[in-house]
Design an enzyme around this catalytic site. Structure first.
Site, PDB file in Angstrom:
ATOM      1  N   TRP A  39       0.661  -1.745  -0.295  1.00 23.56           N
ATOM      2  CA  TRP A  39      -0.063   0.357  -0.186  1.00 23.56           C
ATOM      3  C   TRP A  39       0.905   1.234  -0.067  1.00 23.56           C
ATOM      4  O   TRP A  39       0.680   2.410   0.136  1.00 23.56           O
ATOM      5  CB  TRP A  39      -0.715   0.019   1.284  1.00 23.56           C
ATOM      6  CG  TRP A  39      -0.360  -0.630   2.658  1.00 23.56           C
ATOM      7  CD1 TRP A  39       0.129   0.287   3.220  1.00 23.56           C
ATOM      8  CD2 TRP A  39      -0.256  -1.461   3.134  1.00 23.56           C
ATOM      9  NE1 TRP A  39       0.854  -0.220   4.844  1.00 23.56           N
ATOM     10  CE2 TRP A  39       0.473  -1.536   4.020  1.00 23.56           C
ATOM     11  CE3 TRP A  39      -0.842  -3.473   3.017  1.00 23.56           C
ATOM     12  CZ2 TRP A  39       0.545  -2.331   4.930  1.00 23.56           C
ATOM     13  CZ3 TRP A  39      -0.149  -3.829   3.328  1.00 23.56           C
ATOM     14  CH2 TRP A  39       0.278  -4.224   4.670  1.00 23.56           C
ATOM     15  N   GLU A  52      -5.653   0.638   5.943  1.00 21.17           N
ATOM     16  CA  GLU A  52      -5.648   1.344   7.153  1.00 21.17           C
ATOM     17  C   GLU A  52      -6.931   0.605   7.870  1.00 21.17           C
ATOM     18  O   GLU A  52      -6.442   0.316   9.505  1.00 21.17           O
ATOM     19  CB  GLU A  52      -5.324   2.652   7.237  1.00 21.17           C
ATOM     20  CG  GLU A  52      -4.514   3.730   6.890  1.00 21.17           C
ATOM     21  CD  GLU A  52      -3.337   3.363   7.398  1.00 21.17           C
ATOM     22  OE1 GLU A  52      -3.172   2.850   8.931  1.00 21.17           O
ATOM     23  OE2 GLU A  52      -2.218   3.713   7.130  1.00 21.17           O
ATOM     24  N   GLN A  57      -6.119  -3.308  14.065  1.00 23.97           N
ATOM     25  CA  GLN A  57      -5.809  -5.335  15.420  1.00 23.97           C
ATOM     26  C   GLN A  57      -5.199  -5.399  15.001  1.00 23.97           C
ATOM     27  O   GLN A  57      -5.164  -7.096  14.669  1.00 23.97           O
ATOM     28  CB  GLN A  57      -7.468  -4.955  15.686  1.00 23.97           C
ATOM     29  CG  GLN A  57      -8.304  -4.522  16.027  1.00 23.97           C
ATOM     30  CD  GLN A  57      -8.236  -4.065  17.329  1.00 23.97           C
ATOM     31  OE1 GLN A  57      -8.186  -4.992  18.040  1.00 23.97           O
ATOM     32  NE2 GLN A  57      -8.868  -2.562  17.587  1.00 23.97           N
ATOM     33  N   TYR A  97     -13.220  -8.920  12.840  1.00 26.80           N
ATOM     34  CA  TYR A  97     -13.422  -7.649  13.567  1.00 26.80           C
ATOM     35  C   TYR A  97     -14.695  -7.551  11.719  1.00 26.80           C
ATOM     36  O   TYR A  97     -13.617  -6.144  11.051  1.00 26.80           O
ATOM     37  CB  TYR A  97     -12.606  -6.797  13.542  1.00 26.80           C
ATOM     38  CG  TYR A  97     -11.451  -7.265  14.969  1.00 26.80           C
ATOM     39  CD1 TYR A  97     -12.172  -6.578  16.130  1.00 26.80           C
ATOM     40  CD2 TYR A  97     -10.503  -7.588  14.686  1.00 26.80           C
ATOM     41  CE1 TYR A  97     -11.806  -7.688  17.167  1.00 26.80           C
ATOM     42  CE2 TYR A  97      -9.780  -8.037  15.995  1.00 26.80           C
ATOM     43  CZ  TYR A  97      -9.852  -7.425  16.992  1.00 26.80           C
ATOM     44  OH  TYR A  97     -10.251  -8.357  18.110  1.00 26.80           O
ATOM     45  N   TYR A 135      -8.513   8.304  13.687  1.00 27.75           N
ATOM     46  CA  TYR A 135      -7.194   6.976  13.013  1.00 27.75           C
ATOM     47  C   TYR A 135      -6.873   7.404  12.071  1.00 27.75           C
ATOM     48  O   TYR A 135      -6.017   7.721  10.863  1.00 27.75           O
ATOM     49  CB  TYR A 135      -6.692   6.156  14.022  1.00 27.75           C
ATOM     50  CG  TYR A 135      -5.446   5.161  13.047  1.00 27.75           C
ATOM     51  CD1 TYR A 135      -4.227   5.882  13.410  1.00 27.75           C
ATOM     52  CD2 TYR A 135      -5.870   4.497  12.244  1.00 27.75           C
ATOM     53  CE1 TYR A 135      -3.463   5.368  12.657  1.00 27.75           C
ATOM     54  CE2 TYR A 135      -4.545   3.803  11.685  1.00 27.75           C
ATOM     55  CZ  TYR A 135      -3.276   4.407  11.469  1.00 27.75           C
ATOM     56  OH  TYR A 135      -2.535   3.813  10.716  1.00 27.75           O
ATOM     57  N   ASP A 153      -1.623   5.134  15.707  1.00 26.00           N
ATOM     58  CA  ASP A 153      -1.904   4.169  16.508  1.00 26.00           C
ATOM     59  C   ASP A 153      -0.777   3.216  17.380  1.00 26.00           C
ATOM     60  O   ASP A 153      -0.545   3.693  17.668  1.00 26.00           O
ATOM     61  CB  ASP A 153      -0.985   2.981  14.545  1.00 26.00           C
ATOM     62  CG  ASP A 153       0.209   3.210  14.526  1.00 26.00           C
ATOM     63  OD1 ASP A 153       0.584   3.507  15.220  1.00 26.00           O
ATOM     64  OD2 ASP A 153       0.311   1.962  14.250  1.00 26.00           O
ATOM     65  N   CYS A 207      11.806   0.546  18.507  1.00 28.71           N
ATOM     66  CA  CYS A 207      10.707   0.614  19.627  1.00 28.71           C
ATOM     67  C   CYS A 207       9.539   0.331  20.336  1.00 28.71           C
ATOM     68  O   CYS A 207       8.912   0.421  20.105  1.00 28.71           O
ATOM     69  CB  CYS A 207      10.394   1.895  19.954  1.00 28.71           C
ATOM     70  SG  CYS A 207       9.444   3.121  21.550  1.00 28.71           S
ATOM     71  N   CYS A 214      17.254   0.698  21.936  1.00 22.81           N
ATOM     72  CA  CYS A 214      17.762   2.190  21.916  1.00 22.81           C
ATOM     73  C   CYS A 214      18.850   2.160  21.780  1.00 22.81           C
ATOM     74  O   CYS A 214      18.809   4.013  20.835  1.00 22.81           O
ATOM     75  CB  CYS A 214      17.630   2.629  23.762  1.00 22.81           C
ATOM     76  SG  CYS A 214      15.774   2.103  24.130  1.00 22.81           S
ATOM     77  N   CYS A 223      14.469  11.239  23.489  1.00 22.55           N
ATOM     78  CA  CYS A 223      13.532  10.214  24.173  1.00 22.55           C
ATOM     79  C   CYS A 223      14.524  10.473  25.660  1.00 22.55           C
ATOM     80  O   CYS A 223      15.525   9.879  26.092  1.00 22.55           O
ATOM     81  CB  CYS A 223      14.055   8.531  24.102  1.00 22.55           C
ATOM     82  SG  CYS A 223      12.928   7.252  24.718  1.00 22.55           S
TER      83      CYS A 223
HETATM   84  S1  SF4 Z   1      14.969   6.218  22.524  1.00 24.93           S
HETATM   85 FE1  SF4 Z   1      13.287   6.212  22.981  1.00 24.93          FE
HETATM   86  S2  SF4 Z   1      11.721   6.188  20.949  1.00 24.93           S
HETATM   87 FE2  SF4 Z   1      13.616   4.877  20.773  1.00 24.93          FE
HETATM   88  S3  SF4 Z   1      13.583   3.119  21.381  1.00 24.93           S
HETATM   89 FE3  SF4 Z   1      14.063   3.276  22.985  1.00 24.93          FE
HETATM   90  S4  SF4 Z   1      12.631   3.866  23.893  1.00 24.93           S
HETATM   91 FE4  SF4 Z   1      12.232   3.539  21.624  1.00 24.93          FE
END
Ligand code: SF4
Length: 377
Positions: A39, A52, A57, A97, A135, A153, A207, A214, A223
């Site tokens: 898409w 979308e 879900q 759904y 959304y 989302d 994330c 991170c 962050c």
């Molecule tokens: S730094 Fe923050 S935004 Fe990036 S993956 Fe880690 S927790 Fe998620």
């Protein structure tokens, strides 16, 4: 491991904000790693809309083959609008759904009739269409028309909560308001569709709910959760209800080489307008033969002779765990009447493939295939 609630470090009355460098860093990363999802090949609002709705879900990997098949069957909005509902539900079968599919179909008919087949570009008009919530509206307007609307989302929500170290439970109105305000505040002036997708992609690829990566994250320096080492504790989940088990009796009734199927009412809370074999929950202390005879007599007006036990189908719907015990039976006498369904059909076994059915009922069909019925009448 105990999950201590982290101390707050953001004001409750304002959104988290970032600078322009955050936006460009995130979008540059996205252009480098973005998955070539089907898409994403164009900015056609119809394709974006269908994807979308399917993705609500549902995992990306599950959606891809459904999306491709759906677009082959209904390549344009006009094709979808002109299709019978049963065909739309059949194409949707297995995604679950089903209300999403019916709303999509109804909205396509409205767009075809009232907007000359063109997806409206005004938020007010889009929001009036069935099945288009905040959304989906944001996703269509930002991705197809580059309008400045957020699309939050579950992935984007998780990223935002962690970036700001937001410590209120998900699902509360305070968190929803904060998320919406924050998602608006971080939007760039242009390239909004790409930015929204980048935020969601970050949640999906880096994330992640568990073990966020991170050290590989392009926006780590903005962050707050990572800075404080509390990223695994966020977002705070809403308290979940306990699971509940429901035992059901189901019956495949045969008559003159046909099988009885019933159609759920159009306004049923779940699986509306789909076909199924008759089934209902067992009452307290009821055994399976008694429950099946009750079901046939009370709900269908039929006298039956019980046959073989075919097996058990286990499935889940939200927090409910169902065990559907299925037996076969033969109609002896009685005139078919319906109490809980809007239609019934004596169906040839080779017609079952054409009728839209919920996934657990399709598994009942497979049970049937594993133990072919001996049609004696
Ligand atoms: S730094 Fe923050 S935004 Fe990036 S993956 Fe880690 S927790 Fe998620």
């Amino acid at each position: 491991m105990s999950r201590r609630r982290p101390r707050r470090n953001v004001p409750s009355d304002g959104p988290f904000t970032v600078d322009r460098r955050f936006q460009s860093t995130l979008c540059t990363w996205f252009r480098r790693v973005r998955r070539p999802l089907p898409w994403r090949q164009s900015r056609d609002p119809y394709r974006i809309w269908v994807s979308e709705v399917m993705l609500q879900q549902t995992q990306v990997a599950t959606v891809i083959p459904y999306f491709q098949r759906f677009l082959q069957t209904f390549p344009t909005l006009a094709d979808l609008a002109a299709a019978p509902e049963e065909e739309v539900l059949r194409q949707w079968e297995g995604l679950g759904y089903y209300r999403r599919a019916r709303s999509l179909h109804r909205a396509a008919k409205i767009i075809a009739a009232e907007y000359n087949g063109e997806m409206p570009r005004e938020a007010e008009a889009l929001a009036r269409l069935p099945g288009i919530g905040r959304y989906t509206l944001g996703a269509i307007l930002s991705q197809a028309f580059d309008q400045r609307y957020p699309a939050v989302d579950a992935n984007a929500a998780r990223v935002l909560c962690r970036l700001a170290a937001w410590d209120q439970p998900l699902g509360t109105s305070a968190t929803q308001s904060w998320l919406q305000a924050t998602a608006e505040a971080v939007l760039p002036a242009q390239g909004v569709g790409e930015f929204n997708q980048a935020l969601m992609e970050l949640g999906s690829l880096v994330c992640k709910p568990r073990n966020p990566e991170c050290l590989l994250c392009p926006v780590r320096k903005w962050c707050q959760a990572a800075r404080r080492g509390i990223q695994e504790q966020l977002p705070i989940k809403a308290r979940q209800k306990q699971p509940c088990t429901i035992v059901e009796a189901g019956v495949i009734i045969r008559h003159r080489r046909r099988l009885l199927l019933v159609k759920r009412c159009a306004d049923a809370a779940r699986w509306a307008s789909l076909w199924e074999f008759p089934h209902s929950p067992l009452q307290d202390h009821e055994d399976l033969p008694t429950a099946v005879r009750h079901l046939a007599g009370n709900d269908l007006g039929l006298n039956i002779e019980l046959g073989r036990f075919l097996g058990v189908i286990a499935y889940g719907v939200t927090r409910f765990r169902y065990q559907l015990h299925v037996v076969e039976a033969r109609r002896i006498c009685g005139r078919l009447r319906l109490r809980n369904h809007e239609e019934a059909r004596w169906t040839k076994p080779d017609e079952l493939a054409n009728l839209p059915m919920p996934s657990p009922q399709r598994r009942v069909v497979r049970l049937l295939g594993a133990q072919p019925l001996k049609c004696r009448s």
